[in-house]
Every structure is written in C-alpha cells, then in structure tokens.
Design a protein around this motif. Structure first.
Motif, PDB file in Angstrom:
ATOM      1  N   GLU A 197      38.394  11.933  35.426  1.00  0.00           N
ATOM      2  CA  GLU A 197      39.875  11.989  35.020  1.00  0.00           C
ATOM      3  C   GLU A 197      40.932  10.984  36.005  1.00  0.00           C
ATOM      4  O   GLU A 197      41.937  10.886  35.493  1.00  0.00           O
ATOM      5  N   ASN A 198      40.466  10.595  37.071  1.00  0.00           N
ATOM      6  CA  ASN A 198      41.352  10.117  38.111  1.00  0.00           C
ATOM      7  C   ASN A 198      40.784   8.537  38.374  1.00  0.00           C
ATOM      8  O   ASN A 198      41.448   7.968  39.057  1.00  0.00           O
TER       9      ASN A 198
ATOM     10  N   THR B 118      36.118  20.008  45.569  1.00  0.00           N
ATOM     11  CA  THR B 118      37.341  18.912  44.644  1.00  0.00           C
ATOM     12  C   THR B 118      38.387  18.531  45.454  1.00  0.00           C
ATOM     13  O   THR B 118      38.942  17.303  44.915  1.00  0.00           O
ATOM     14  N   ASN B 119      38.532  19.013  46.923  1.00  0.00           N
ATOM     15  CA  ASN B 119      39.770  18.394  47.523  1.00  0.00           C
ATOM     16  C   ASN B 119      39.057  17.475  48.612  1.00  0.00           C
ATOM     17  O   ASN B 119      39.851  17.104  49.476  1.00  0.00           O
TER      18      ASN B 119
ATOM     19  N   GLU C 180      32.257  19.672  38.354  1.00  0.00           N
ATOM     20  CA  GLU C 180      33.700  19.683  38.959  1.00  0.00           C
ATOM     21  C   GLU C 180      33.942  18.667  39.728  1.00  0.00           C
ATOM     22  O   GLU C 180      35.205  17.746  39.288  1.00  0.00           O
ATOM     23  N   LEU C 181      33.114  18.070  40.331  1.00  0.00           N
ATOM     24  CA  LEU C 181      33.289  16.761  41.281  1.00  0.00           C
ATOM     25  C   LEU C 181      33.102  15.619  40.101  1.00  0.00           C
ATOM     26  O   LEU C 181      33.974  14.603  40.363  1.00  0.00           O
TER      27      LEU C 181
ATOM     28  N   VAL D 287      41.870  10.951  47.526  1.00  0.00           N
ATOM     29  CA  VAL D 287      41.865  12.539  47.597  1.00  0.00           C
ATOM     30  C   VAL D 287      41.920  13.069  49.006  1.00  0.00           C
ATOM     31  O   VAL D 287      42.604  13.926  49.514  1.00  0.00           O
TER      32      VAL D 287
ATOM     33  N   VAL E 100      38.311   7.186  44.062  1.00  0.00           N
ATOM     34  CA  VAL E 100      38.911   8.436  43.711  1.00  0.00           C
ATOM     35  C   VAL E 100      39.105   9.458  45.112  1.00  0.00           C
ATOM     36  O   VAL E 100      39.942  10.171  45.270  1.00  0.00           O
ATOM     37  N   PHE E 101      37.843   9.565  45.472  1.00  0.00           N
ATOM     38  CA  PHE E 101      37.496  10.708  46.512  1.00  0.00           C
ATOM     39  C   PHE E 101      38.096  10.188  48.090  1.00  0.00           C
ATOM     40  O   PHE E 101      38.627  11.080  48.618  1.00  0.00           O
TER      41      PHE E 101
ATOM     42  N   ARG F 204      34.279  15.618  37.063  1.00  0.00           N
ATOM     43  CA  ARG F 204      35.394  15.546  36.403  1.00  0.00           C
ATOM     44  C   ARG F 204      36.552  14.939  37.289  1.00  0.00           C
ATOM     45  O   ARG F 204      37.279  14.282  36.567  1.00  0.00           O
ATOM     46  N   VAL F 205      36.594  15.291  38.483  1.00  0.00           N
ATOM     47  CA  VAL F 205      37.559  14.639  39.325  1.00  0.00           C
ATOM     48  C   VAL F 205      37.464  13.100  39.118  1.00  0.00           C
ATOM     49  O   VAL F 205      38.643  12.402  39.200  1.00  0.00           O
TER      50      VAL F 205
END
Length: 594
Positions: free
Chosen positions: A232-233, A542-543, A225-226, A587, A583-584, A228-229
């Motif tokens: 995708e970004n 993911t947040n 999941e991480l 986020v 990315v993160f 993918r974040v």
C-alpha cells in the motif's frame, strides 16, 4: 696543480652523493638506495574495471600515491584512500584489504605493485619502517541523541532522513568503512503497483494483486499485515525517493519472477548506487552524522526492558550512545555469516557463495535477541540464480533476463526452468544441472535493448576476461566455448523462437516473450546461484516496533529492512526488497521520532 686537485676532489665528492656505486645503486648522501627516485605509473583491475595510479618514490620510500583513473562504485572507491594512508604509513604494500571492498582493494594493490615493477623494484626493496605502537587504549566517549540508527544501508538512511525531518536529533552508526550495505551493490529495482510508468504503458495492476503475488511467492507464510503495509505504501515511497531525496528513475519497467505484472521501477544506471548516493547527499544536507567503522555491540535497556541506548566500538573510541526516544536497527541480514546460516539451515553451508557484502553478518539480529526480541523465519534463506561462479557476486548481466530477452539452458543445450520463475525454484533447478551451473543466452537485439553495455560495461569486461561470457557470430561457436551441445542448443532456440511468434510457451509458461533470439552476434553467460537474501529476522509489527517472545512491544526499539522477518515468507520476490526497506525504513523513522 693545487686547483686541479681541489676540482678533482669536488667531482669525487659529488659522485659519492648523487652517483651510483659499483653495484649500480643510487647514492643519496652516504646511504645507498635500492630503487631509483621517481614517479611511476601502474595499472590494476578492480571491481569496476581498470585502476591506474601514479606512485612517487624517494629514498626507497613511497611518498605519494595518486589515482589517475578508476570506475569503482561510489563508496567502494573510498577503500583506495584508506589503503593509500596505510601503505604510506607502513611503506609497504603488505596491508590488509578494506573489509567489504575486496575486489577494489585487490585492484588497487595490483596497480601499486605494477608501478613498483615499472621502477624495476619489488615490494621487499622498500625501506622497512617501524610500525606504530599497538594496543593503544581507546578513548571512552558518551553522547546523547534522540535516535540512534544502526546501519547506513537503504533502510537505515530512509529511517534517519524521516526521523530528522520530524525534528529528531539523529546519528547513524555503520560498522563498515563505507555506507550503503546490500542496497549499494544491488540492482535496486523497486516494485510498486499503479506507478506512473504503468499508467503510461496502460498496464493494469493493483495493490491487491501485488499483495497476492508476494504472499504466493512466500508460500503464504508471510505476515499479511506487513505485506499490506509494503504494497500500500510502495508507490508513495518511490515518489518520496524521487521528489524528496532526488533519486532518478529510468523511463522503463522490469518484470521480476513471481510478479504477475510489470511493476518494477528501475533507478538511474540500474544500480543501487543511485539510491545510496542520493540518500547520503540528503543526509549530508540535513546534517545527519554517519559514523563509519563504528560497530554497535550492545543494546542498552533500563530496569523495565526499554531500550535507552547503544554501546559501540569505533577505530579509536568506545562509545556509549544514550537515547531520548529510540534505537532503530537496520543492520541487514546474515547472508555472509556461514556459521549463522548453517545454524538455521544446514543446507546453506560454505559450499555456497554469497552476493552479500561482508558486513551482512546478522549483528543486529543477535543484539535484539539478546534483549528478548522474537525472531521469525530464520531458516528461509534465498539464493539468487544468476551469479558469478567464481566470487558469488550478483551479475547485472541478468538484467537481460528480467526484460525477457534470454533463454536459459544447461550443458546439454536444453531449457529446464522458466526464465522468469521464482528465484528459489530457478536456483534449485540450476543446482540440479551438470556442474550446478546454467548458461544464459541472448542475441544482439536483446543485448542492446537491455542496455548492458551502457549500464554495466565494466562488468562485461570482467566477465570476458574471466571466460564467463562469450560473444560469437554463430550459436555453434558460442556453444563450443562452453562445450555446450550445439545441436541441442540450436533445436532449443528454434523451438523457443516459435513460442515467441505464437505468444505462448507450452513448455515452461514463460510469462513474457518480447523477442526471438536470432540476430548475431550471440552472447552466452555462465552462472551459478549464490546466497542473496535472508528472509528471517527480528519480528516487528506494522509500526516497525520490535516484538518480544511474549508478543509484546519492546519499548524504544524499532527495526527495518533485511534485519526483520515475516514480510517475505519462504522466498522474496525480486524488487520487493527495495519497496520493503524504503517503506519500513520511513515507518520506523517517523514513529521513532514521535
């Protein structure tokens, strides 16, 4: 006669004031000085090459120091300001180097000593000055902000900029004397599928392929999941850096080991200096305060476990920062903390050097764990294959490998690994060779195509000076410099060139074969692996919210960058780190400001 005596007496008195005594010492007033007053020039060698200074000496005191020329990385050059202040205050060159700027500090001090030598003086000839009083009580300061960001590297600055853009009151704490962290000293290449240069070159790629490469590179223990974040970004993050922050991307792509497509963007100058300089400029424009030399020590929580602030130590203040919204931890990994490395992976001991800044000591991980944060993947510590065998510093000369132009051999002159393989595989392969080193060979065409002189001239000067790089008209001459088996090397190169012409490498399946190695002069670099990235760290969702040991969110706490774990699995693919931190970082900043 009386007038004559008066004149003679005046002459004698003048000599006693400004003349020399019978020991050759200059007289100032009634006091003899050891060093002749004047301005003297000196030269030293820093991380970026030659540092030249001008030192003014009066009455055996260093009164002024001017830097006439230097090529140090932006940020690291501030070490010279700190050293100048300390040298003049103590009237001594016996001062501590600036943490994180060791090579710059040593080069600057070498230049000062060179200037003293030009004055026919040594450091011990400077007048002794009583030091300032020690152990002065620090002032206690309490402030309140919406968000406190711990760490002024790429992730922390991205988070701060986004949080400020969302309307939050943000402050950034940085324990080092300069901002930038590992991002500043990295090549800062950035993996992003479907980018504009791929489109221009007709390269087929996809987010799904980027995800697959990253999971495979991490032996599939990554949190998908991480991953993918990030995938995708990543492109959006690169465009944000370009259009909002002002980062300039070169008009070329690199392909790092483990990536099945050429997808990595290159910042101007192939250096993290471009990323950090532009982020700092943006932060300044947005009036985001960044407190340097300010170390966060404790995360403050309320009775429900929510993070409501940070305690920190400055040079002359003890801070309590209360938060209305959140704390974002972006303090980096622990690659320079040998004790912590050994705790989680006994094989990565002090025998292995590190590419990281001295600030990479895992402080944020420890602080988060102390309030119940879960950690993941701490045993997974990556080494970078091509580093300085003397200092552990990552070598930008290795750009040539990432463009596909080099052949890597051992002391016996033979290839032993795919030059574009995974970092961990390459590193372990190198450690198994004679002397635990490798030799990276390229020709003049590859040298020019990789823009090594244009982008990394000071590093080349350093490598030549320290006998880590040789340039020779023949392969035999280059091999002889490092006592490599010349006959085997020539056979290896001939075989490799045939693979290039056939378009396939049957020995090691090198995934990119752009050019033969046959145009003199030839270059050979001696290199060794060093600790480069710690894949483990604070567990996040993911947040970018921090997760505790019960699997629940710790309210008021976010994390981004190398301080986190779970994204890269056992092994990080090159250029994925920049995508990850941007990315993160974004986020975390966006969500913390809500």
């Amino acid at each position: 006669m009386k007038k004559l005596l008066i004149i003679l007496l005046a002459i004698i008195m003048a000599i006693s004031v400004v003349g020399c005594n019978n020991e050759g010492k200059e007289i100032v007033g009634n006091e003899a000085t050891v060093i002749k007053n004047g301005t003297y020039k000196g030269v030293g060698n820093g991380k970026g090459g030659e540092i030249s200074v001008e030192v003014t000496i009066e009455d055996d005191m260093i009164k002024d120091i001017k830097v006439l020329g230097q090529n140090e990385t932006s940020g690291f050059d501030t070490a010279m300001d700190t050293l100048t202040e300390n040298i003049i205050a103590k009237n001594s060159v016996d001062v501590d180097t600036v943490s994180g700027c060791t090579l710059t500090s040593k080069g600057f001090l070498e230049a000062i000593n060179s200037a003293l030598a030009a004055a026919n003086a040594t450091p011990d000839m400077l007048k002794k000055v009583e030091g300032a009083a020690k152990n002065v009580a620090k002032e206690d300061v309490t402030e309140t902000h919406d968000i406190v960001v711990i760490g002024a590297g790429g992730a922390g600055l991205a988070a701060a900029i986004e949080a400020k853009a969302a309307g939050a009151d943000v402050i950034v704490l940085e324990k080092m004397p300069l901002a930038g962290g590992n991002t500043l000293i990295s090549g800062a290449e950035y993996a992003a599928s479907n980018n504009w240069l791929q489109e221009k070159e007709g390269i087929k790629d996809s987010v799904e392929q980027h995800i697959e490469d990253t999971l495979k590179g991490g032996d599939n223990i990554n949190n998908p999941e991480l991953v993918r974040v990030v995938a995708e970004n990543a492109l959006e993050g690169a465009i944000w850096l370009r259009d909002e922050v002002g980062v300039v991307w070169e008009d070329e792509l690199m392909q790092f080991g483990g990536h099945t497509a050429k997808r990595s963007l290159v910042p101007l100058g192939a250096s993290g200096k471009e990323i950090i300089t532009k982020q700092l400029k943006k932060a300044k424009e947005m009036n985001i305060p960044i407190l340097l030399n300010t170390k966060a020590t404790v995360l403050i929580t309320d009775t429900n476990g929510k993070v409501i602030g940070v305690e920190a130590e400055g040079e002359d203040k003890n801070y309590t920062f209360n938060t209305n919204k959140a704390v974002i931890v972006a303090s980096g990994g622990f690659g320079s903390n040998v004790e912590m490395r050994v705790k989680y992976n006994p094989d990565i001991d002090n025998a292995i050097l590190s590419t990281n800044t001295t600030g990479s000591t895992g402080d944020g991980i420890v602080m988060a764990e102390n309030i119940g944060a879960d950690l993941v993947g701490m045993e997974h510590i990556q080494t970078y294959p091509i580093c300085d065998p003397l200092t552990g510093t990552l070598l930008y000369f290795d750009d040539a490998r990432l463009y596909g132009h080099t052949v890597i051999v051992n002391k016996e002159g033979k290839r032993f690994v795919e030059e574009l393989g995974r970092r961990d595989v390459m590193s372990m392969g190198i450690k198994a060779q004679t002397g635990s080193v490798c030799y990276e060979l390229l020709d003049q065409n590859g040298f020019d195509a990789s823009k090594l002189q244009e982008n990394h001239g000071p590093e080349l000067d350093y490598l030549f000076k320290n006998n880590l790089l040789v340039k020779a008209d023949t392969l035999e001459e280059a091999a002889a410099f490092f006592e490599i088996d010349a006959k085997e090397l020539k056979a290896t190169v001939n075989k490799y060139n045939s693979y290039v012409k056939d378009g396939k490498d049957p020995e090691f399946n090198k995934r990119m074969l752009p050019s033969t190695v046959d145009t003199a002069p030839f270059y050979i670099l001696k290199a060794a692996p060093a600790v480069h990235h710690t894949m483990g760290g604070i567990k996040i969702n993911t947040n970018a919210q921090v997760i505790n040991k019960d699997g629940k969110v710790i309210e008021g706490l976010y994390a981004a960058g190398e301080v986190t774990g779970g994204i890269h699995g056992t092994n990080r693919l090159g250029s994925n780190a920049l995508a990850d931190i941007i990315v993160f970082g974004r986020v975390a900043g966006q969500n913390a400001a809500k």
